[in-house]
Design an enzyme around this catalytic site. Sequence first.
Site, mmCIF file in Angstrom:
data_model
loop_
_atom_site.group_PDB
_atom_site.id
_atom_site.type_symbol
_atom_site.label_atom_id
_atom_site.label_comp_id
_atom_site.label_asym_id
_atom_site.label_seq_id
_atom_site.Cartn_x
_atom_site.Cartn_y
_atom_site.Cartn_z
ATOM 1 C CD GLU A 145 -2.892 -1.208 0.204
ATOM 2 O OE1 GLU A 145 -3.129 -0.164 -0.437
ATOM 3 O OE2 GLU A 145 -3.441 -2.304 -0.060
ATOM 4 C CB THR A 146 3.296 2.541 2.129
ATOM 5 O OG1 THR A 146 3.944 1.346 2.608
ATOM 6 C CG2 THR A 146 2.059 2.813 2.981
#
Length: 329
Positions: A145-146
């Site tokens: 996600e990052t």
Amino acid sequence: MRLCKFTALSSLLFSLLLLSASAEQCGSQAGGARCPSGLCCSKFGWCGNTNDYCGPGNCQSQCPGGPTPTPPTPPGGGDLGSIISSSMFDQMLKHRNDNACQGKGFYSYNAFINAARSFPGFGTSGDTTARKREIAAFFAQTSHETTGGWATAPDGPYAWGYCWLREQGSPGDYCTPSGQWPCAPGRKYFGRGPIQISHNYNYGPCGRAIGVDLLNNPDLVATDPVISFKSALWFWMTPQSPKPSCHDVIIGRWQPSAGDRAANRLPGFGVITNIINGGLECGRGTDSRVQDRIGFYRRYCSILGVSPGDNLDCGNQRSFGNGLLVDTM
């Protein structure tokens, strides 16, 4: 009349059998799991919002008024730091403090450990294999996600997790009209933190569960590293029917129903991807996003010295439906 009494008694016994066969939902009876949507956890390990759950003497955690009691460490648990050390954390998230990363200097080992204390079942449930897999799976999903990595990135694409802090591009306010979780004027609920939590209907219950007003202060997820990690751990530990929690899947507590099996949802890392973003990534054959998650997971399992287990992919799984994050992806 006797028949009526017999029928009533049979129904009562059947109900009691069902109740006794059900697994507790929260607290020390459920590996430190937390109740969803701000519900109280009763002393018997069940979620609810009446006096039987929330009243003095009846509530063990997530109680109204005052700090949340910390449930005891569950059997088979232990210190999280004995599984993932500071040096391992740095090795796994090797380039998180790169000058090109928006999150440089934000995501720290101490913030992670401090946040995890509010979720005592995380990384402490089950045997050593289950504990290591949970840590690897959590960081794999949140690293995807990052991620700031790319195919030819230094040290490979899976050494660049936790590079980003806020959703990229020009995100909207992610405000959905809600009487229970009303949007605050001028606030935006776009993706923030390790799990990129989004929407007012997620910021609201998350904030209630961790004791912070995130509806009025959503940017705390991007400015307070402990709160940031707590938001991701809240998502990880919280079931949302019909979806189990990521925690229950990875430690082997979740058992698929006949419907789950028919949908090819079998225990393993792939079901966690389905929980998080199955509506967009699962049931589509080979998907680059799913493979990215698996790549992070395999790398972290290698660092932690544990096998990744079975059923890593969700390409042939039917989705549970919309996930918490589906609208942000």
